[in-house]
Design an enzyme around this catalytic site. Structure first.
Site, PDB file in Angstrom:
ATOM      1  N   GLY A   1      29.722  47.759  37.750  1.00  0.00           N
ATOM      2  CA  GLY A   1      29.683  47.303  36.356  1.00  0.00           C
ATOM      3  C   GLY A   1      30.966  46.629  35.935  1.00  0.00           C
ATOM      4  O   GLY A   1      31.858  46.387  36.759  1.00  0.00           O
TER       5      GLY A   1
ATOM      6  N   GLY B   1      35.403  50.364  33.908  1.00  0.00           N
ATOM      7  CA  GLY B   1      36.830  50.592  34.167  1.00  0.00           C
ATOM      8  C   GLY B   1      37.476  51.305  32.995  1.00  0.00           C
ATOM      9  O   GLY B   1      38.261  52.247  33.160  1.00  0.00           O
TER      10      GLY B   1
ATOM     11  N   CYS C   1      47.890  38.615  46.153  1.00  0.00           N
ATOM     12  CA  CYS C   1      48.904  39.035  45.186  1.00  0.00           C
ATOM     13  C   CYS C   1      50.318  38.751  45.681  1.00  0.00           C
ATOM     14  O   CYS C   1      51.198  38.450  44.893  1.00  0.00           O
ATOM     15  CB  CYS C   1      48.728  40.510  44.880  1.00  0.00           C
TER      16      CYS C   1
ATOM     17  N   GLU D   1      50.980  33.361  37.450  1.00  0.00           N
ATOM     18  CA  GLU D   1      50.239  33.534  38.698  1.00  0.00           C
ATOM     19  C   GLU D   1      48.993  32.660  38.648  1.00  0.00           C
ATOM     20  O   GLU D   1      48.127  32.855  37.792  1.00  0.00           O
ATOM     21  CB  GLU D   1      49.848  35.007  38.841  1.00  0.00           C
TER      22      GLU D   1
HETATM   23  P1  NAD Z   1      41.163  41.928  37.153  1.00  0.00           P
HETATM   24  O1  NAD Z   1      42.305  42.586  36.485  1.00  0.00           O
HETATM   25  O2  NAD Z   1      40.355  40.974  36.392  1.00  0.00           O
HETATM   26  O3  NAD Z   1      40.144  43.022  37.703  1.00  0.00           O
HETATM   27  C1  NAD Z   1      40.537  44.048  38.594  1.00  0.00           C
HETATM   28  C2  NAD Z   1      39.625  45.241  38.399  1.00  0.00           C
HETATM   29  O4  NAD Z   1      39.884  45.791  37.106  1.00  0.00           O
HETATM   30  C3  NAD Z   1      38.137  44.885  38.422  1.00  0.00           C
HETATM   31  O5  NAD Z   1      37.423  45.928  39.057  1.00  0.00           O
HETATM   32  C4  NAD Z   1      37.792  44.822  36.939  1.00  0.00           C
HETATM   33  O6  NAD Z   1      36.440  45.086  36.688  1.00  0.00           O
HETATM   34  C5  NAD Z   1      38.680  45.928  36.378  1.00  0.00           C
HETATM   35  N1  NAD Z   1      39.014  45.811  34.961  1.00  0.00           N
HETATM   36  C6  NAD Z   1      39.105  44.688  34.214  1.00  0.00           C
HETATM   37  N2  NAD Z   1      39.417  45.002  32.940  1.00  0.00           N
HETATM   38  C7  NAD Z   1      39.555  46.354  32.895  1.00  0.00           C
HETATM   39  C8  NAD Z   1      39.875  47.285  31.866  1.00  0.00           C
HETATM   40  N3  NAD Z   1      40.114  46.899  30.610  1.00  0.00           N
HETATM   41  N4  NAD Z   1      39.920  48.595  32.181  1.00  0.00           N
HETATM   42  C9  NAD Z   1      39.712  49.003  33.451  1.00  0.00           C
HETATM   43  N5  NAD Z   1      39.368  48.179  34.453  1.00  0.00           N
HETATM   44  C10 NAD Z   1      39.299  46.862  34.189  1.00  0.00           C
HETATM   45  O7  NAD Z   1      41.760  41.257  38.481  1.00  0.00           O
HETATM   46  P2  NAD Z   1      40.997  40.376  39.550  1.00  0.00           P
HETATM   47  O8  NAD Z   1      40.807  38.999  38.998  1.00  0.00           O
HETATM   48  O9  NAD Z   1      39.819  41.122  40.070  1.00  0.00           O
HETATM   49  O10 NAD Z   1      42.078  40.341  40.731  1.00  0.00           O
HETATM   50  C11 NAD Z   1      43.153  39.460  40.758  1.00  0.00           C
HETATM   51  C12 NAD Z   1      44.435  40.128  40.292  1.00  0.00           C
HETATM   52  O11 NAD Z   1      44.699  41.282  41.063  1.00  0.00           O
HETATM   53  C13 NAD Z   1      45.645  39.238  40.483  1.00  0.00           C
HETATM   54  O12 NAD Z   1      46.482  39.324  39.357  1.00  0.00           O
HETATM   55  C14 NAD Z   1      46.337  39.827  41.696  1.00  0.00           C
HETATM   56  O13 NAD Z   1      47.704  39.561  41.785  1.00  0.00           O
HETATM   57  C15 NAD Z   1      46.059  41.271  41.506  1.00  0.00           C
HETATM   58  N6  NAD Z   1      46.188  41.981  42.773  1.00  0.00           N
HETATM   59  C16 NAD Z   1      47.299  42.760  42.989  1.00  0.00           C
HETATM   60  C17 NAD Z   1      47.474  43.423  44.208  1.00  0.00           C
HETATM   61  C18 NAD Z   1      48.700  44.264  44.476  1.00  0.00           C
HETATM   62  O14 NAD Z   1      48.731  44.973  45.473  1.00  0.00           O
HETATM   63  N7  NAD Z   1      49.712  44.235  43.636  1.00  0.00           N
HETATM   64  C19 NAD Z   1      46.516  43.297  45.218  1.00  0.00           C
HETATM   65  C20 NAD Z   1      45.406  42.492  44.973  1.00  0.00           C
HETATM   66  C21 NAD Z   1      45.259  41.845  43.751  1.00  0.00           C
END
Ligand code: NAD
Length: 483
Positions: free
Chosen positions: A200, A206, A278, A378
Protein backbone atom coordinates in the site's frame (compact mmCIF):
# COMPACT_ATOMS: atom_id res chain seq x y z
CA UNK A 1 -2.63 -10.21 -16.45
CA UNK A 2 -1.82 -11.52 -12.98
CA UNK A 3 -3.47 -9.86 -9.99
CA UNK A 4 -1.68 -9.77 -6.62
CA UNK A 5 -4.36 -8.86 -4.13
CA UNK A 6 -3.03 -9.98 -0.76
CA UNK A 7 -0.90 -8.98 2.17
CA UNK A 8 1.07 -11.67 3.98
CA UNK A 9 0.00 -11.67 7.62
CA UNK A 10 0.51 -14.32 10.30
CA UNK A 11 1.79 -16.86 7.79
CA UNK A 12 -1.18 -16.50 5.41
CA UNK A 13 -1.96 -14.54 2.27
CA UNK A 14 -4.61 -12.17 3.58
CA UNK A 15 -6.97 -9.97 1.53
CA UNK A 16 -6.78 -6.25 2.29
CA UNK A 17 -9.61 -4.58 4.14
CA UNK A 18 -10.30 -2.42 1.11
CA UNK A 19 -10.16 -3.86 -2.40
CA UNK A 20 -8.42 -1.05 -4.31
CA UNK A 21 -5.93 -2.13 -6.94
CA UNK A 22 -3.68 -0.49 -9.49
CA UNK A 23 -1.88 -1.63 -12.63
CA UNK A 24 1.86 -2.08 -12.58
CA UNK A 25 3.46 -0.60 -15.68
CA UNK A 26 6.57 -2.10 -17.26
CA UNK A 27 8.95 0.89 -17.58
CA UNK A 28 10.38 -0.47 -20.85
CA UNK A 29 7.14 -1.24 -22.72
CA UNK A 30 5.06 1.33 -20.81
CA UNK A 31 2.30 -1.32 -20.82
CA UNK A 32 0.57 -2.69 -17.71
CA UNK A 33 1.66 -6.25 -16.92
CA UNK A 34 0.02 -6.98 -13.53
CA UNK A 35 -2.28 -5.45 -10.99
CA UNK A 36 -1.58 -5.17 -7.32
CA UNK A 37 -3.53 -4.30 -4.18
CA UNK A 38 -3.32 -0.70 -3.09
CA UNK A 39 -5.83 -1.19 -0.34
CA UNK A 40 -3.47 -1.39 2.61
CA UNK A 41 -5.09 0.49 5.47
CA UNK A 42 -4.45 1.23 9.12
CA UNK A 43 -6.65 -1.80 9.92
CA UNK A 44 -4.38 -4.10 7.88
CA UNK A 45 -1.33 -2.62 9.59
CA UNK A 46 -2.91 -3.27 12.96
CA UNK A 47 -3.60 -6.90 12.03
CA UNK A 48 -0.01 -7.39 10.91
CA UNK A 49 1.53 -5.63 13.93
CA UNK A 50 -0.59 -7.72 16.30
CA UNK A 51 0.52 -10.92 14.54
CA UNK A 52 4.13 -9.81 14.89
CA UNK A 53 3.58 -8.97 18.56
CA UNK A 54 2.07 -12.41 19.27
CA UNK A 55 4.94 -14.12 17.47
CA UNK A 56 7.57 -12.08 19.32
CA UNK A 57 7.27 -13.89 22.68
CA UNK A 58 8.19 -17.22 21.14
CA UNK A 59 10.58 -16.07 18.44
CA UNK A 60 12.65 -13.85 20.72
CA UNK A 61 13.53 -16.99 22.71
CA UNK A 62 14.57 -19.08 19.70
CA UNK A 63 18.24 -20.02 20.15
CA UNK A 64 20.97 -18.44 18.06
CA UNK A 65 21.73 -21.87 16.56
CA UNK A 66 18.11 -22.22 15.40
CA UNK A 67 18.12 -18.69 13.98
CA UNK A 68 21.24 -19.58 12.00
CA UNK A 69 19.52 -22.70 10.64
CA UNK A 70 16.53 -20.59 9.65
CA UNK A 71 18.74 -18.02 7.86
CA UNK A 72 20.45 -20.88 6.01
CA UNK A 73 17.05 -22.11 4.81
CA UNK A 74 16.16 -18.59 3.65
CA UNK A 75 19.46 -18.36 1.76
CA UNK A 76 18.80 -21.72 0.10
CA UNK A 77 15.31 -20.73 -0.94
CA UNK A 78 16.56 -17.37 -2.24
CA UNK A 79 19.39 -18.99 -4.22
CA UNK A 80 16.92 -21.29 -5.98
CA UNK A 81 15.07 -18.26 -7.33
CA UNK A 82 17.83 -15.79 -8.05
CA UNK A 83 17.14 -15.72 -11.81
CA UNK A 84 13.41 -15.18 -11.19
CA UNK A 85 14.15 -12.14 -9.08
CA UNK A 86 16.52 -10.68 -11.67
CA UNK A 87 13.74 -10.92 -14.28
CA UNK A 88 11.10 -9.62 -11.92
CA UNK A 89 13.19 -6.50 -11.13
CA UNK A 90 13.73 -5.94 -14.87
CA UNK A 91 10.00 -5.90 -15.47
CA UNK A 92 8.92 -4.12 -12.32
CA UNK A 93 11.49 -1.33 -12.05
CA UNK A 94 13.64 -1.56 -15.20
CA UNK A 95 16.85 -2.87 -13.59
CA UNK A 96 18.91 -4.64 -16.28
CA UNK A 97 19.45 -8.35 -15.69
CA UNK A 98 23.13 -7.58 -16.35
CA UNK A 99 23.19 -5.62 -13.05
CA UNK A 100 23.71 -8.97 -11.34
CA UNK A 101 24.58 -7.39 -7.98
CA UNK A 102 20.94 -6.39 -7.53
CA UNK A 103 19.92 -10.08 -7.52
CA UNK A 104 22.95 -11.76 -5.96
CA UNK A 105 23.96 -9.03 -3.47
CA UNK A 106 21.33 -10.06 -0.90
CA UNK A 107 22.96 -13.51 -0.57
CA UNK A 108 26.21 -11.99 0.71
CA UNK A 109 24.30 -9.84 3.18
CA UNK A 110 22.35 -12.82 4.51
CA UNK A 111 25.56 -14.82 4.95
CA UNK A 112 27.22 -11.89 6.71
CA UNK A 113 24.34 -11.65 9.21
CA UNK A 114 24.38 -15.41 9.80
CA UNK A 115 28.15 -15.48 10.38
CA UNK A 116 27.97 -12.47 12.67
CA UNK A 117 25.48 -13.94 15.13
CA UNK A 118 27.47 -17.19 15.37
CA UNK A 119 30.01 -15.33 17.53
CA UNK A 120 28.19 -12.15 18.58
CA UNK A 121 28.26 -11.56 22.38
CA UNK A 122 24.52 -11.43 23.11
CA UNK A 123 25.56 -11.84 26.77
CA UNK A 124 28.76 -10.32 28.14
CA UNK A 125 30.46 -9.07 31.29
CA UNK A 126 31.16 -5.48 32.32
CA UNK A 127 32.45 -4.58 35.78
CA UNK A 128 31.08 -7.83 37.23
CA UNK A 129 27.65 -7.20 35.72
CA UNK A 130 25.90 -9.16 32.98
CA UNK A 131 25.08 -7.06 29.94
CA UNK A 132 22.45 -8.65 27.71
CA UNK A 133 21.58 -7.57 24.20
CA UNK A 134 17.99 -8.56 23.59
CA UNK A 135 15.77 -8.28 20.52
CA UNK A 136 14.04 -4.89 20.53
CA UNK A 137 10.61 -6.24 19.59
CA UNK A 138 8.33 -5.63 16.61
CA UNK A 139 10.10 -3.82 13.77
CA UNK A 140 8.53 -1.91 10.88
CA UNK A 141 10.67 -2.15 7.77
CA UNK A 142 9.88 0.47 5.13
CA UNK A 143 11.76 0.29 1.83
CA UNK A 144 12.17 2.19 -1.45
CA UNK A 145 12.12 0.76 -4.99
CA UNK A 146 15.66 1.41 -6.23
CA UNK A 147 17.19 -1.67 -4.60
CA UNK A 148 13.82 -3.38 -4.28
CA UNK A 149 15.10 -6.70 -2.93
CA UNK A 150 18.45 -5.98 -1.31
CA UNK A 151 17.24 -3.16 0.94
CA UNK A 152 14.33 -5.11 2.48
CA UNK A 153 16.48 -8.28 2.68
CA UNK A 154 19.14 -6.48 4.74
CA UNK A 155 16.50 -5.09 7.08
CA UNK A 156 14.59 -8.36 7.46
CA UNK A 157 17.60 -10.63 7.88
CA UNK A 158 19.26 -8.47 10.56
CA UNK A 159 15.93 -8.10 12.39
CA UNK A 160 15.47 -11.86 12.28
CA UNK A 161 19.10 -12.51 13.26
CA UNK A 162 18.50 -10.32 16.32
CA UNK A 163 15.36 -12.31 17.26
CA UNK A 164 12.81 -9.66 16.30
CA UNK A 165 9.52 -10.01 14.46
CA UNK A 166 8.54 -7.60 11.71
CA UNK A 167 6.11 -5.95 9.36
CA UNK A 168 7.64 -5.04 6.02
CA UNK A 169 6.25 -2.44 3.64
CA UNK A 170 7.72 -2.36 0.14
CA UNK A 171 7.50 0.72 -2.05
CA UNK A 172 4.27 1.04 -4.01
CA UNK A 173 6.56 1.07 -7.09
CA UNK A 174 8.01 -2.37 -6.30
CA UNK A 175 5.34 -4.43 -4.52
CA UNK A 176 6.13 -7.62 -6.43
CA UNK A 177 9.68 -7.62 -5.10
CA UNK A 178 8.15 -7.44 -1.60
CA UNK A 179 5.78 -10.30 -2.40
CA UNK A 180 8.75 -12.31 -3.67
CA UNK A 181 10.46 -11.84 -0.33
CA UNK A 182 7.38 -13.02 1.58
CA UNK A 183 7.30 -16.14 -0.62
CA UNK A 184 10.96 -16.85 0.13
CA UNK A 185 10.46 -16.44 3.88
CA UNK A 186 7.32 -18.63 3.82
CA UNK A 187 9.04 -21.33 1.77
CA UNK A 188 11.97 -21.35 4.21
CA UNK A 189 9.58 -22.06 7.10
CA UNK A 190 9.82 -18.76 8.95
CA UNK A 191 7.21 -19.18 11.72
CA UNK A 192 3.82 -17.42 11.25
CA UNK A 193 3.81 -13.81 12.41
CA UNK A 194 7.60 -13.41 12.35
CA UNK A 195 7.62 -11.86 8.87
CA UNK A 196 4.54 -9.97 7.71
CA UNK A 197 4.08 -7.89 4.57
CA UNK A 198 1.58 -5.08 4.08
CA UNK A 199 1.25 -3.51 0.64
CA UNK A 200 0.00 0.00 0.00
CA UNK A 201 0.82 3.67 0.01
CA UNK A 202 3.46 5.32 2.18
CA UNK A 203 1.08 8.01 3.35
CA UNK A 204 -1.34 5.35 4.65
CA UNK A 205 0.50 2.10 5.44
CA UNK A 206 3.91 3.66 6.16
CA UNK A 207 2.36 6.32 8.29
CA UNK A 208 0.19 3.81 10.24
CA UNK A 209 3.32 1.73 10.91
CA UNK A 210 5.35 4.68 12.15
CA UNK A 211 2.59 5.75 14.49
CA UNK A 212 1.58 2.29 15.77
CA UNK A 213 2.15 2.02 19.54
CA UNK A 214 3.02 -1.69 19.31
CA UNK A 215 5.88 -1.10 16.87
CA UNK A 216 9.15 -0.81 18.81
CA UNK A 217 11.51 0.14 16.05
CA UNK A 218 11.35 1.51 12.53
CA UNK A 219 13.96 0.93 9.92
CA UNK A 220 13.19 3.31 7.08
CA UNK A 221 15.00 3.77 3.80
CA UNK A 222 13.79 6.41 1.38
CA UNK A 223 13.72 10.13 0.73
CA UNK A 224 14.67 12.66 3.39
CA UNK A 225 11.18 14.22 3.21
CA UNK A 226 9.40 10.95 4.03
CA UNK A 227 12.05 10.08 6.64
CA UNK A 228 11.32 13.31 8.51
CA UNK A 229 7.60 12.40 8.64
CA UNK A 230 8.43 8.92 9.91
CA UNK A 231 10.67 10.37 12.62
CA UNK A 232 8.03 12.86 13.74
CA UNK A 233 5.31 10.25 13.94
CA UNK A 234 7.55 7.66 15.66
CA UNK A 235 8.57 10.19 18.31
CA UNK A 236 5.03 10.20 19.74
CA UNK A 237 5.45 6.64 21.01
CA UNK A 238 9.22 6.89 21.60
CA UNK A 239 10.28 4.30 19.05
CA UNK A 240 13.82 3.72 17.96
CA UNK A 241 14.20 5.07 14.44
CA UNK A 242 16.83 4.15 11.93
CA UNK A 243 16.77 6.30 8.80
CA UNK A 244 18.70 5.79 5.58
CA UNK A 245 17.90 8.79 3.44
CA UNK A 246 18.96 10.71 0.38
CA UNK A 247 22.37 11.82 -0.78
CA UNK A 248 24.31 14.15 -3.06
CA UNK A 249 27.67 12.51 -2.70
CA UNK A 250 30.85 14.22 -3.86
CA UNK A 251 33.82 12.65 -5.57
CA UNK A 252 36.88 14.85 -5.02
CA UNK A 253 39.48 14.33 -7.71
CA UNK A 254 42.70 15.88 -6.46
CA UNK A 255 45.09 17.58 -8.84
CA UNK A 256 47.57 14.68 -8.72
CA UNK A 257 44.95 11.97 -9.34
CA UNK A 258 44.74 9.50 -12.18
CA UNK A 259 42.03 11.55 -13.86
CA UNK A 260 41.10 8.92 -16.42
CA UNK A 261 40.55 6.29 -13.74
CA UNK A 262 38.59 8.73 -11.58
CA UNK A 263 36.38 9.92 -14.44
CA UNK A 264 35.57 6.48 -15.83
CA UNK A 265 34.86 5.15 -12.34
CA UNK A 266 32.65 8.15 -11.55
CA UNK A 267 30.48 7.57 -14.61
CA UNK A 268 30.12 3.83 -13.97
CA UNK A 269 29.24 4.36 -10.33
CA UNK A 270 27.01 7.40 -10.80
CA UNK A 271 25.03 5.98 -13.73
CA UNK A 272 24.70 2.44 -12.37
CA UNK A 273 20.99 1.66 -11.93
CA UNK A 274 20.28 4.63 -14.25
CA UNK A 275 21.55 6.92 -11.48
CA UNK A 276 18.90 5.74 -9.03
CA UNK A 277 21.30 4.94 -6.20
CA UNK A 278 21.49 6.76 -2.91
CA UNK A 279 25.32 6.67 -2.84
CA UNK A 280 25.74 7.81 -6.47
CA UNK A 281 28.71 10.19 -6.81
CA UNK A 282 26.50 12.78 -8.48
CA UNK A 283 28.90 15.67 -7.83
CA UNK A 284 32.40 15.39 -9.21
CA UNK A 285 34.88 18.00 -8.04
CA UNK A 286 37.81 18.43 -10.42
CA UNK A 287 40.82 20.73 -10.13
CA UNK A 288 40.40 23.50 -12.71
CA UNK A 289 43.73 22.63 -14.37
CA UNK A 290 42.47 19.14 -15.23
CA UNK A 291 38.88 19.92 -16.11
CA UNK A 292 39.02 19.53 -19.92
CA UNK A 293 40.95 16.27 -19.63
CA UNK A 294 38.33 14.93 -17.19
CA UNK A 295 35.43 15.95 -19.42
CA UNK A 296 36.91 14.03 -22.35
CA UNK A 297 36.99 10.79 -20.33
CA UNK A 298 33.57 11.39 -18.77
CA UNK A 299 31.87 11.92 -22.12
CA UNK A 300 33.61 8.92 -23.62
CA UNK A 301 32.62 6.64 -20.74
CA UNK A 302 29.00 7.88 -20.74
CA UNK A 303 28.73 7.07 -24.43
CA UNK A 304 29.63 3.42 -23.71
CA UNK A 305 26.29 2.63 -22.04
CA UNK A 306 23.96 0.44 -24.01
CA UNK A 307 20.41 1.55 -23.29
CA UNK A 308 17.56 -0.83 -24.03
CA UNK A 309 15.36 -3.67 -22.83
CA UNK A 310 16.48 -4.50 -19.27
CA UNK A 311 15.78 -8.19 -20.05
CA UNK A 312 18.47 -8.15 -22.76
CA UNK A 313 21.70 -9.33 -21.06
CA UNK A 314 23.75 -6.86 -23.13
CA UNK A 315 21.82 -3.82 -21.86
CA UNK A 316 23.80 -1.79 -19.33
CA UNK A 317 21.28 0.99 -18.64
CA UNK A 318 17.55 0.42 -18.41
CA UNK A 319 14.71 2.90 -18.21
CA UNK A 320 14.08 4.77 -14.98
CA UNK A 321 11.36 3.36 -12.76
CA UNK A 322 8.24 5.17 -13.93
CA UNK A 323 6.74 8.19 -15.63
CA UNK A 324 6.85 10.36 -12.51
CA UNK A 325 10.57 9.72 -12.04
CA UNK A 326 11.20 10.37 -15.76
CA UNK A 327 9.33 13.68 -15.53
CA UNK A 328 11.17 14.71 -12.38
CA UNK A 329 14.60 14.03 -13.95
CA UNK A 330 13.60 15.95 -17.09
CA UNK A 331 12.62 18.92 -14.90
CA UNK A 332 16.06 18.85 -13.24
CA UNK A 333 17.82 18.70 -16.62
CA UNK A 334 15.68 21.54 -18.02
CA UNK A 335 16.23 23.61 -14.89
CA UNK A 336 20.00 23.07 -15.07
CA UNK A 337 20.07 24.12 -18.73
CA UNK A 338 18.31 27.33 -17.70
CA UNK A 339 20.77 27.93 -14.84
CA UNK A 340 23.62 27.94 -17.35
CA UNK A 341 26.29 25.26 -16.76
CA UNK A 342 27.88 23.68 -19.85
CA UNK A 343 25.96 20.62 -21.09
CA UNK A 344 28.63 18.24 -22.40
CA UNK A 345 26.60 15.05 -22.80
CA UNK A 346 22.93 14.04 -22.95
CA UNK A 347 20.22 16.56 -22.20
CA UNK A 348 16.47 16.68 -22.46
CA UNK A 349 14.27 14.01 -24.06
CA UNK A 350 14.69 10.34 -24.86
CA UNK A 351 17.93 8.98 -26.35
CA UNK A 352 17.96 8.59 -30.13
CA UNK A 353 16.44 5.33 -31.36
CA UNK A 354 14.30 4.75 -28.27
CA UNK A 355 10.77 5.93 -28.83
CA UNK A 356 9.19 4.22 -25.85
CA UNK A 357 10.25 3.41 -22.30
CA UNK A 358 11.21 5.84 -19.57
CA UNK A 359 14.77 6.30 -20.82
CA UNK A 360 16.89 9.26 -19.80
CA UNK A 361 20.01 10.29 -21.73
CA UNK A 362 23.19 9.88 -19.65
CA UNK A 363 23.72 13.58 -18.93
CA UNK A 364 26.77 15.53 -17.82
CA UNK A 365 26.96 19.20 -16.88
CA UNK A 366 30.39 20.84 -16.57
CA UNK A 367 31.29 24.24 -15.05
CA UNK A 368 28.59 23.73 -12.43
CA UNK A 369 28.80 26.16 -9.56
CA UNK A 370 28.14 24.81 -6.06
CA UNK A 371 25.03 26.94 -5.55
CA UNK A 372 23.17 25.61 -8.60
CA UNK A 373 20.20 23.30 -8.00
CA UNK A 374 21.89 20.50 -9.94
CA UNK A 375 24.77 20.66 -7.43
CA UNK A 376 22.55 20.68 -4.35
CA UNK A 377 19.50 18.47 -4.85
CA UNK A 378 19.30 14.72 -5.34
CA UNK A 379 18.18 14.11 -8.94
CA UNK A 380 18.05 10.30 -8.69
CA UNK A 381 18.76 9.80 -12.38
CA UNK A 382 21.77 9.52 -14.72
CA UNK A 383 22.83 13.14 -14.33
CA UNK A 384 26.30 14.26 -13.19
CA UNK A 385 27.33 17.75 -12.04
CA UNK A 386 31.05 18.47 -12.56
CA UNK A 387 32.28 21.31 -10.35
CA UNK A 388 35.69 23.00 -10.76
CA UNK A 389 37.79 24.05 -7.76
CA UNK A 390 40.96 26.06 -7.43
CA UNK A 391 42.59 24.59 -4.32
CA UNK A 392 42.19 21.68 -1.88
CA UNK A 393 40.63 23.74 0.90
CA UNK A 394 37.94 24.91 -1.48
CA UNK A 395 37.33 21.32 -2.69
CA UNK A 396 36.70 20.05 0.82
CA UNK A 397 34.42 22.92 1.72
CA UNK A 398 32.34 22.49 -1.47
CA UNK A 399 32.07 18.75 -0.80
CA UNK A 400 30.84 19.32 2.75
CA UNK A 401 28.55 22.21 1.86
CA UNK A 402 25.48 20.00 1.49
CA UNK A 403 22.53 19.09 3.68
CA UNK A 404 23.39 15.46 2.88
CA UNK A 405 26.29 13.32 4.08
CA UNK A 406 25.84 9.82 2.73
CA UNK A 407 28.81 8.87 0.54
CA UNK A 408 32.13 10.51 -0.20
CA UNK A 409 34.87 9.63 -2.66
CA UNK A 410 38.43 10.81 -3.15
CA UNK A 411 40.98 10.11 -5.86
CA UNK A 412 44.66 10.96 -5.37
CA UNK A 413 47.99 9.28 -5.97
CA UNK A 414 49.09 10.50 -2.54
CA UNK A 415 47.68 8.12 0.09
CA UNK A 416 48.42 10.51 2.97
CA UNK A 417 46.51 13.31 1.31
CA UNK A 418 43.75 10.91 0.30
CA UNK A 419 43.33 9.81 3.90
CA UNK A 420 43.26 13.41 5.13
CA UNK A 421 40.40 14.09 2.71
CA UNK A 422 38.62 10.87 3.69
CA UNK A 423 38.83 12.02 7.32
CA UNK A 424 37.60 15.52 6.49
CA UNK A 425 34.53 14.47 4.53
CA UNK A 426 31.30 14.64 6.57
CA UNK A 427 29.84 11.42 5.16
CA UNK A 428 29.08 7.92 6.43
CA UNK A 429 30.97 5.96 3.81
CA UNK A 430 34.10 7.12 1.97
CA UNK A 431 35.96 5.25 -0.78
CA UNK A 432 39.54 6.03 -1.85
CA UNK A 433 40.55 5.57 -5.49
CA UNK A 434 37.36 3.65 -6.31
CA UNK A 435 37.74 1.01 -3.59
CA UNK A 436 34.79 -1.41 -3.33
CA UNK A 437 32.60 -1.46 -0.22
CA UNK A 438 31.72 -4.67 1.65
CA UNK A 439 28.77 -6.14 3.51
CA UNK A 440 30.11 -6.10 7.08
CA UNK A 441 31.05 -2.47 7.62
CA UNK A 442 28.38 0.02 8.71
CA UNK A 443 26.39 1.95 6.12
CA UNK A 444 24.49 5.16 6.78
CA UNK A 445 24.67 8.89 6.60
CA UNK A 446 25.67 12.10 8.37
CA UNK A 447 23.35 15.11 8.52
CA UNK A 448 20.08 14.76 6.58
CA UNK A 449 21.22 11.48 5.04
CA UNK A 450 20.03 9.63 8.08
CA UNK A 451 20.27 8.34 11.61
CA UNK A 452 21.87 5.03 12.54
CA UNK A 453 23.71 2.45 10.47
CA UNK A 454 22.83 -0.79 8.75
CA UNK A 455 24.88 -3.92 8.06
CA UNK A 456 27.43 -5.77 10.14
CA UNK A 457 27.68 -5.61 13.89
CA UNK A 458 26.52 -2.01 14.22
CA UNK A 459 23.60 -2.77 11.91
CA UNK A 460 22.58 -5.74 14.07
CA UNK A 461 22.66 -3.57 17.18
CA UNK A 462 19.96 -1.31 15.70
CA UNK A 463 17.61 -4.24 16.37
CA UNK A 464 18.82 -4.91 19.94
CA UNK A 465 18.05 -3.44 23.33
CA UNK A 466 20.64 -3.44 26.09
CA UNK A 467 19.91 -4.70 29.57
CA UNK A 468 22.30 -4.57 32.55
CA UNK A 469 21.66 -7.37 35.04
CA UNK A 470 23.17 -6.91 38.52
CA UNK A 471 23.65 -9.57 41.20
CA UNK A 472 25.08 -12.36 39.04
CA UNK A 473 28.79 -11.77 39.40
CA UNK A 474 29.48 -15.51 39.53
CA UNK A 475 27.66 -16.16 36.24
CA UNK A 476 29.13 -13.02 34.67
CA UNK A 477 32.65 -14.37 35.28
CA UNK A 478 32.09 -17.01 32.56
CA UNK A 479 31.00 -14.52 29.93
CA UNK A 480 33.18 -12.68 27.39
CA UNK A 481 34.26 -9.14 28.26
CA UNK A 482 31.80 -6.50 27.00
CA UNK A 483 32.85 -5.04 23.67
P1 NAD B 1 10.19 7.55 -0.79
O1 NAD B 1 10.60 8.31 0.41
O2 NAD B 1 9.21 8.14 -1.70
O3 NAD B 1 9.58 6.14 -0.36
C1 NAD B 1 10.30 5.20 0.42
C2 NAD B 1 9.32 4.35 1.20
O4 NAD B 1 8.68 5.19 2.17
C3 NAD B 1 8.20 3.76 0.34
O5 NAD B 1 7.90 2.46 0.81
C4 NAD B 1 7.05 4.72 0.60
O6 NAD B 1 5.80 4.11 0.41
C5 NAD B 1 7.27 5.07 2.06
N1 NAD B 1 6.70 6.33 2.51
C6 NAD B 1 6.46 7.44 1.77
N2 NAD B 1 5.89 8.40 2.54
C7 NAD B 1 5.81 7.88 3.80
C8 NAD B 1 5.33 8.38 5.05
N3 NAD B 1 4.81 9.60 5.17
N4 NAD B 1 5.39 7.57 6.12
C9 NAD B 1 5.95 6.34 6.03
N5 NAD B 1 6.38 5.81 4.88
C10 NAD B 1 6.33 6.57 3.77
O7 NAD B 1 11.54 7.16 -1.56
P2 NAD B 1 11.69 6.40 -2.93
O8 NAD B 1 11.38 7.34 -4.05
O9 NAD B 1 10.98 5.09 -2.86
O10 NAD B 1 13.26 6.08 -2.92
C11 NAD B 1 14.23 6.99 -3.31
C12 NAD B 1 14.88 7.67 -2.12
O11 NAD B 1 15.41 6.70 -1.23
C13 NAD B 1 16.06 8.53 -2.52
O12 NAD B 1 16.03 9.74 -1.80
C14 NAD B 1 17.26 7.71 -2.11
O13 NAD B 1 18.42 8.44 -1.87
C15 NAD B 1 16.75 7.05 -0.88
N6 NAD B 1 17.53 5.85 -0.59
C16 NAD B 1 18.44 5.89 0.44
C17 NAD B 1 19.23 4.77 0.73
C18 NAD B 1 20.26 4.80 1.84
O14 NAD B 1 20.80 3.75 2.17
N7 NAD B 1 20.55 5.94 2.43
C19 NAD B 1 19.10 3.61 -0.04
C20 NAD B 1 18.18 3.61 -1.08
C21 NAD B 1 17.40 4.73 -1.34
Amino acid sequence: MKHHPDHFIDGRWTPPSDDGSKPLVDPFTQAPFATVATGGSAADVDLAVRAARRAFDGFSRVSVADRITLIDRIIASYERRVDDIAHLMAQEVGIPVSARAQATGPIGHMKAARDLIATYPFESRLAGTIVRREPIGVCALISPWNWPVQTPVIKAIYALAAGCTMVAKPSEASPLSGIFLAEIFAEAGVPPGVFNLVLGRGSVVGSALSGHPEVDMISFTGSTGAGIKVGESAARSVKRVSLELGGKSANIVLEDADVEKAARWNIKRCFFNAGQSCHAPSRMLVHESRMEEAIGYLVDEASAFKLGDPRDPTTTMGPVVNEAQFASIQRYIGGAIDEGPRLVSGGLGRPDGLDRGYFVKPTIFADVSPDMTIAREEVFGPVLAVIPYANEGEALSIANDSPFGLGGYVFSEDRKKGYAFASGLRAGRVCYNGEETNSVTPMGGYKQSGIGRSMGRIGLEEYLEIKSVYGFEEEAAHLPEFS
